[in-house]
Every structure is written in C-alpha cells, then in structure tokens.
Design a protein around this motif. Structure first.
Motif, PDB file in Angstrom:
ATOM      1  N   SER A  34       0.427  -1.221   0.302  1.00  0.00           N
ATOM      2  CA  SER A  34      -0.260  -0.340   0.236  1.00  0.00           C
ATOM      3  C   SER A  34       0.918   1.256  -0.030  1.00  0.00           C
ATOM      4  O   SER A  34       1.925   1.576   0.625  1.00  0.00           O
ATOM      5  N   VAL A  35      -0.050   2.515  -0.195  1.00  0.00           N
ATOM      6  CA  VAL A  35       0.885   3.714  -0.538  1.00  0.00           C
ATOM      7  C   VAL A  35       0.515   4.973   0.247  1.00  0.00           C
ATOM      8  O   VAL A  35      -0.883   4.464  -0.330  1.00  0.00           O
ATOM      9  N   ILE A  36       1.413   5.440   0.331  1.00  0.00           N
ATOM     10  CA  ILE A  36       0.596   7.048   1.091  1.00  0.00           C
ATOM     11  C   ILE A  36       1.509   7.898   0.621  1.00  0.00           C
ATOM     12  O   ILE A  36       1.861   8.172   0.917  1.00  0.00           O
ATOM     13  N   VAL A  37       0.654   9.042   0.545  1.00  0.00           N
ATOM     14  CA  VAL A  37       0.888  10.106   0.303  1.00  0.00           C
ATOM     15  C   VAL A  37       0.721  11.506   1.085  1.00  0.00           C
ATOM     16  O   VAL A  37      -0.427  11.557   0.619  1.00  0.00           O
ATOM     17  N   ASP A  38       1.060  11.753   2.113  1.00  0.00           N
ATOM     18  CA  ASP A  38       1.011  12.946   3.321  1.00  0.00           C
ATOM     19  C   ASP A  38       1.628  14.113   2.783  1.00  0.00           C
ATOM     20  O   ASP A  38       2.540  14.582   2.475  1.00  0.00           O
ATOM     21  N   MET A  39       0.367  14.705   2.141  1.00  0.00           N
ATOM     22  CA  MET A  39       0.230  16.688   1.855  1.00  0.00           C
ATOM     23  C   MET A  39       0.635  17.067   2.290  1.00  0.00           C
ATOM     24  O   MET A  39       1.040  18.251   2.747  1.00  0.00           O
ATOM     25  N   GLY A  40       0.457  16.697   3.549  1.00  0.00           N
ATOM     26  CA  GLY A  40       0.398  17.587   5.395  1.00  0.00           C
ATOM     27  C   GLY A  40       1.750  17.401   5.790  1.00  0.00           C
ATOM     28  O   GLY A  40       2.141  18.254   6.719  1.00  0.00           O
ATOM     29  N   ALA A  41       2.290  16.652   5.384  1.00  0.00           N
ATOM     30  CA  ALA A  41       4.031  16.654   5.718  1.00  0.00           C
ATOM     31  C   ALA A  41       4.832  18.166   6.293  1.00  0.00           C
ATOM     32  O   ALA A  41       4.614  18.287   5.668  1.00  0.00           O
ATOM     33  N   SER A  42       5.197  17.956   7.333  1.00  0.00           N
ATOM     34  CA  SER A  42       5.890  19.407   7.438  1.00  0.00           C
ATOM     35  C   SER A  42       7.298  19.308   8.689  1.00  0.00           C
ATOM     36  O   SER A  42       6.966  18.385   9.568  1.00  0.00           O
ATOM     37  N   ALA A  43       7.389  20.379   8.908  1.00  0.00           N
ATOM     38  CA  ALA A  43       8.482  20.219  10.220  1.00  0.00           C
ATOM     39  C   ALA A  43       7.639  19.952  11.055  1.00  0.00           C
ATOM     40  O   ALA A  43       8.032  19.272  12.672  1.00  0.00           O
ATOM     41  N   LEU A  44       6.164  20.440  11.410  1.00  0.00           N
ATOM     42  CA  LEU A  44       5.266  19.926  12.503  1.00  0.00           C
ATOM     43  C   LEU A  44       4.903  18.957  12.383  1.00  0.00           C
ATOM     44  O   LEU A  44       4.158  18.876  13.965  1.00  0.00           O
ATOM     45  N   GLY A  45       5.217  17.645  11.634  1.00  0.00           N
ATOM     46  CA  GLY A  45       4.627  16.938  11.954  1.00  0.00           C
ATOM     47  C   GLY A  45       3.228  16.925  10.490  1.00  0.00           C
ATOM     48  O   GLY A  45       2.974  17.998   9.882  1.00  0.00           O
ATOM     49  N   GLY A  46       3.010  15.553  10.606  1.00  0.00           N
ATOM     50  CA  GLY A  46       1.868  15.486   8.788  1.00  0.00           C
ATOM     51  C   GLY A  46       1.217  15.025   9.424  1.00  0.00           C
ATOM     52  O   GLY A  46       0.055  14.697  10.375  1.00  0.00           O
ATOM     53  N   ASN A  47      -0.136  14.306   8.918  1.00  0.00           N
ATOM     54  CA  ASN A  47      -1.622  13.063   8.739  1.00  0.00           C
ATOM     55  C   ASN A  47      -1.382  11.938   9.140  1.00  0.00           C
ATOM     56  O   ASN A  47      -2.235  11.616   8.896  1.00  0.00           O
ATOM     57  N   VAL A  48      -0.198  11.744   8.939  1.00  0.00           N
ATOM     58  CA  VAL A  48       0.077  10.355   8.910  1.00  0.00           C
ATOM     59  C   VAL A  48       1.605  10.107   9.982  1.00  0.00           C
ATOM     60  O   VAL A  48       2.492  10.250   9.764  1.00  0.00           O
ATOM     61  N   ALA A  49       1.493   9.325  10.303  1.00  0.00           N
ATOM     62  CA  ALA A  49       1.774   8.809  11.558  1.00  0.00           C
ATOM     63  C   ALA A  49       3.414   8.277  10.952  1.00  0.00           C
ATOM     64  O   ALA A  49       3.357   7.324  10.372  1.00  0.00           O
ATOM     65  N   GLY A  50       4.726   8.855  11.275  1.00  0.00           N
ATOM     66  CA  GLY A  50       6.014   8.279  11.151  1.00  0.00           C
ATOM     67  C   GLY A  50       5.849   8.990   9.690  1.00  0.00           C
ATOM     68  O   GLY A  50       6.996   9.041   9.503  1.00  0.00           O
ATOM     69  N   SER A  51       5.500  10.118   9.121  1.00  0.00           N
ATOM     70  CA  SER A  51       5.331  10.469   8.125  1.00  0.00           C
ATOM     71  C   SER A  51       6.820  11.507   7.649  1.00  0.00           C
ATOM     72  O   SER A  51       6.725  11.837   8.891  1.00  0.00           O
ATOM     73  N   ILE A  52       7.733  11.697   6.366  1.00  0.00           N
ATOM     74  CA  ILE A  52       8.926  13.016   7.269  1.00  0.00           C
ATOM     75  C   ILE A  52       9.274  13.506   5.577  1.00  0.00           C
ATOM     76  O   ILE A  52       8.672  12.563   4.864  1.00  0.00           O
ATOM     77  N   ALA A  53       8.629  14.452   6.033  1.00  0.00           N
ATOM     78  CA  ALA A  53       8.713  15.647   4.681  1.00  0.00           C
ATOM     79  C   ALA A  53       9.851  15.553   3.686  1.00  0.00           C
ATOM     80  O   ALA A  53      11.031  15.252   4.402  1.00  0.00           O
ATOM     81  N   GLY A  54       9.799  15.075   2.733  1.00  0.00           N
ATOM     82  CA  GLY A  54      11.276  15.072   2.093  1.00  0.00           C
ATOM     83  C   GLY A  54      11.467  14.177   1.867  1.00  0.00           C
ATOM     84  O   GLY A  54      12.668  13.530   1.537  1.00  0.00           O
ATOM     85  N   GLN A  55      10.362  12.842   2.123  1.00  0.00           N
ATOM     86  CA  GLN A  55      11.753  11.942   2.435  1.00  0.00           C
ATOM     87  C   GLN A  55      10.762  10.397   2.105  1.00  0.00           C
ATOM     88  O   GLN A  55       9.036  10.776   2.710  1.00  0.00           O
ATOM     89  N   THR A  56      10.931   9.314   1.966  1.00  0.00           N
ATOM     90  CA  THR A  56       9.831   8.255   1.805  1.00  0.00           C
ATOM     91  C   THR A  56      10.282   7.066   3.031  1.00  0.00           C
ATOM     92  O   THR A  56      11.821   6.608   2.732  1.00  0.00           O
ATOM     93  N   VAL A  57       9.327   6.586   3.584  1.00  0.00           N
ATOM     94  CA  VAL A  57       9.496   5.628   4.544  1.00  0.00           C
ATOM     95  C   VAL A  57       8.501   4.471   4.586  1.00  0.00           C
ATOM     96  O   VAL A  57       7.672   5.557   3.844  1.00  0.00           O
ATOM     97  N   VAL A  58       8.927   2.731   4.809  1.00  0.00           N
ATOM     98  CA  VAL A  58       8.660   1.713   4.416  1.00  0.00           C
ATOM     99  C   VAL A  58       8.574   1.779   5.768  1.00  0.00           C
ATOM    100  O   VAL A  58       9.296   0.871   7.235  1.00  0.00           O
ATOM    101  N   THR A  59       7.262   1.020   6.861  1.00  0.00           N
ATOM    102  CA  THR A  59       6.437   0.419   7.283  1.00  0.00           C
ATOM    103  C   THR A  59       7.161  -0.717   7.253  1.00  0.00           C
ATOM    104  O   THR A  59       6.784  -1.301   5.860  1.00  0.00           O
ATOM    105  N   PRO A  60       7.492  -1.587   8.880  1.00  0.00           N
ATOM    106  CA  PRO A  60       7.282  -3.163   8.783  1.00  0.00           C
ATOM    107  C   PRO A  60       6.865  -3.787   8.187  1.00  0.00           C
ATOM    108  O   PRO A  60       7.130  -4.735   7.314  1.00  0.00           O
TER     109      PRO A  60
END
Ligand code: NAD
Length: 399
Positions: A281-307
């Motif tokens: 599955s894929v999530i694109v978090d457009m809310g990602a920011s230095a303040l945090g985003g709409n998705v747990a663990g998202s980091i602005a400017g980075q792609t992370v894969v959950t376990p």
C-alpha cells in the motif's frame, strides 16, 4: 515603477514569479519589468523569452538597486533581505503566520510586504489572485502521479491475456482544493476513488467528481470560518481516527491533504491504521511538514517504508516539481494582485496604492511604513505563545 523578478532562493525551488506571457500585460499598465539573470531557467523560461516580451535582464546587484517592487514565489532568504532598502516592496507567498518575525524584520527595514497567502479565499473578485488555490491544484495533481509511480500495481482495471488486474482503491482524506484535484486525477487514471472531509459541504463536491464520499458514524461538522475546517476536540479526533482506520485498511492508496489554519496538521492515519494496511500500500502525505503530518511517522521530503510494507511518501513542495504549470498559474495570480494594487495610481506614474480598507489589501498587506499592519501577524508577534509551538489560532484571511 520598476517591478523586479528574482531568482528564487529556497533550495530546490524551480518556480518563477512571472512568466514571459504575463510581461506585456504589466508593461501595458505602465510598469517596467526587470528579470534577474536566469530567474526563469528552472521553469524552462530562458532570459531570451523575457527579452522578447519587452522585459530587461539584470544582474543581481543591479536588480535590487533599481527595483521598486520585488516579485517572488516563496519567502526570500536572509541574503536577499539584506539587500532590501526602505521604500521597496516585496510581493510573494511570504507565510508571515508561520514566521511572524520575518515580517517584523521587513518592517524594521521599512520594506512593504505583501503576501498572497493572506488573500481572502471566498471573495469572488479575488479568485484570479488566489495562489493558494492555483498551487494546491498543481500539488493535488502531482500527488496522484507520485502515488501511481510508487504503487507496485496498476491504477485502472486492466483485462489482458495475462489476466485481469482490479483497479486500485484510492482514498483522499481532506477534500479541499488539492484533495478534489487529486480525486479528479486519480479518476482519470482509472482508480476507484473515495473521499472524506470534516466539512459537510465537501460531500457534494466529492460526489460530483464521481467519487464515493466516506461518511463516518461518529461524524461531526467541523466547518470553521472562511470555508476552512476547525480543529477537532480530543474526543472528536479519537473517534475519527478509530473509525477512519477501518476505511484506510480497505484501501491500496491513500492521499492526505488535511490542514487547519494556524494549527499543526491533524493526524488522520495512526499507527493502528498503518498496521491494518496490506503490504504494497502507498500513502502520500501532503500535510507532511516540520510540525508533523497527517500520517504517523511521515517525514517531509522523505519516503519511509513501515515494517508491514506500507510506503509513506512525505510530500514536499509538489508545485515546484511541476514548475512550468505552477509558474504560469502563479504569474497570473501575482500580476492580477499587482495590477489591482496599482490601479488607483496615475497611469504615467505607477505606484503601489496601499489601502487596507480594501478587503483584498487588508488580507495581503503585512508590513507598511515601518509597521506590521496585518492584525493577525501583529497579534502573533505580541503573543507569548508563537504559532510554531501550536499556539494562537489565526486564519489565513487574518481574523
Ligand atoms: P486546506 O488546505 O486548509 O485543508 C484541506 C482540507 O482538509 C480542507 O477541505 C479541510 O476541511 C480538510 N480537513 C481539515 N481537518 C480535517 C480533518 N481532521 N479530517 C478531515 N479533513 C480535514 O483547505 P483548502 O483546500 O485551502 O480549502 C479551504 C476552503 O476554501 C474550502 O472550503 C474551499 O472550498 C474554499 N475555497 C474557496 C474558494 C473560492 O470560493 N473562490 C477558493 C479556494 C478555496
């Protein structure tokens, strides 16, 4: 009046404030247009294209010395601010509610700051100037392309000799300008699309695009002022997160766009919701920011894969990745605002006619005459709890 277009200083920024097509309109109105060498290169507008429309190309030092008004897309950096002098004006998306001290700095230098992100959104005569909308449209479109590229399967239903691929199930959380554009784009790519928002008015908009509106049984209306959403209470948020988790787990692709003016973006996809998603599955978090985003663990400017194999793309400045289209739209927005602000001056002696009794100017004029004149920005500067620490609530129109 000399209007200067600078080369953007933010790292990786490819947009330009004015494109060649808009230059003749400003010249006709009695303005002189100066372009910093190479300002349009990132958006594929070479200096020669500006020259052909009657603009003058200037070296950086000459540009700042000559300019009356400086046009930018995003906030200029320290080095640029250091070159500004009293009486000059800067027009751009300056985000003064995110960093009010920047506005204070401009006021201290006697620079007039005009910020397009303060424009009233619901005023119909201001629609052509609405850069938040034009850039959100680009971002919503690009978010779907990013999701499609990251997803390991097809978006559309495909029936081939090698078998049938079912269409991707895509969910858009937050269906404002960017979310609706994402829905339209995902539908064009053939995905099966649903949308959800806390503003009840968005149901009809989602359905008019042929998508399904997700209704929560725990639903509350969270329509705020000026068409924006209000922040949910802790109980409302917990109920929403728990119920959304079930819906999220049934989707292959999720695009989140939720924002609440003056607050950190709401968390919509929790750890539990992520755990309920299938690998791939894929999530694109457009809310990602230095303040945090709409998705747990998202980091602005980075792609992370959950376990459990969910890819989370922390989107950052998507409009800059479609630089020609976003610059074209922005150029129309900023020139419409500029022409509105010079309209009251004499055609043979153009100047910004600052008038904060005008609805449009009341939203966009941040500093003038050595003062921070925008009430919401001034309030933030006087408050003990700066917005970046989750403090005062202000809306983008400045109430
Ligand atoms: P935004 O970027 O502030 O937020 C994006 C979306 O997230 C919004 O639809 C918001 O309701 C939603 N959201 C916030 N918290 C949420 C939560 N907890 N759960 C789910 N969704 C949540 O919004 P925007 O795209 O800038 O649009 C803001 C408003 O301005 C909309 O009502 C839009 O229709 C309106 N607008 C009007 C005009 C016009 O009339 N000319 C132009 C542009 C926008």
């Amino acid at each position: 009046m000399k209007v200067a277009v600078v080369k953007e200083s933010a790292p990786g920024e490819r947009r330009v404030a004015l494109v060649p097509e808009t230059v003749p309109r400003l010249i006709q109105a009695g303005l002189e247009v100066l372009i910093e060498e190479g300002a349009g290169d990132g958006a594929w507008f070479p200096d020669s294209a500006y020259l052909a429309t009657g603009a003058t190309i200037k070296k950086t030092a000459d540009l700042y010395a000559a300019a009356d008004v400086i046009l930018t897309v995003t906030r200029p950096d320290e080095a640029v601010v250091g070159k500004l002098r009293a009486g000059q004006a800067v027009v751009g998306m300056l985000a003064p509610l995110i960093d009010p001290h920047f506005a204070e700095q401009l006021a201290e230098r006697g620079v007039t700051a005009v910020s397009l992100d303060g424009l009233p959104r619901t005023l119909s005569r201001a629609q052509g100037m609405d850069a938040l909308t034009s850039q959100a449209n680009v971002a919503g479109y690009k978010a779907v392309l990013v999701a499609a590229e990251t997803y390991g399967r097809f978006f559309p239903l495909l029936i081939t000799a090698a078998g049938t691929a079912r269409p991707a199930k895509l969910l858009v959380l937050g269906t404002g300008v960017a979310g609706l554009q994402a829905i339209g784009t995902a539908r064009r790519l053939g995905a099966q699309v649903s949308g959800y928002d806390v503003r009840p008015a968005s149901k009809g908009e989602v359905e008019s695009l042929g998508a399904t509106f997700v209704e929560l049984t725990s639903a509350v209306s969270a329509a705020g002022e000026g068409g924006y959403a209000r922040e949910l209470t802790a109980e409302e948020r917990d109920a929403q997160q728990a119920e959304l988790a079930g819906h999220i787990g049934r989707h292959d692709v999720v695009i989140t766009t939720a924002q609440v003016p003056g607050r950190r973006p709401p968390l919509l996809v929790t750890e539990d919701a992520l755990a309920a998603m299938a690998p791939g599955s894929v999530i694109v978090d457009m809310g990602a920011s230095a303040l945090g985003g709409n998705v747990a663990g998202s980091i602005a400017g980075q792609t992370v894969v959950t376990p459990n194999g969910v890819t989370i793309v922390g989107a950052q400045n998507l409009p800059s990745t479609v630089p020609t289209a976003s610059s074209n739209a922005y150029s129309r927005n900023i020139s419409a605002l500029l022409l509105h602000m010079v309209a009251a001056s004499a055609p043979d002696d153009r100047a910004l006619a600052i008038d904060t009794t005008d609805d449009i100017q009341a939203g966009v004029v941040i500093t003038h005459g050595g003062e921070v004149v925008h009430p919401a920005v001034a309030k933030l500067l006087n408050s003990d709890s700066p917005r970046t620490e989750g403090g005062t609530v202000v809306d983008r129109a400045g109430h």
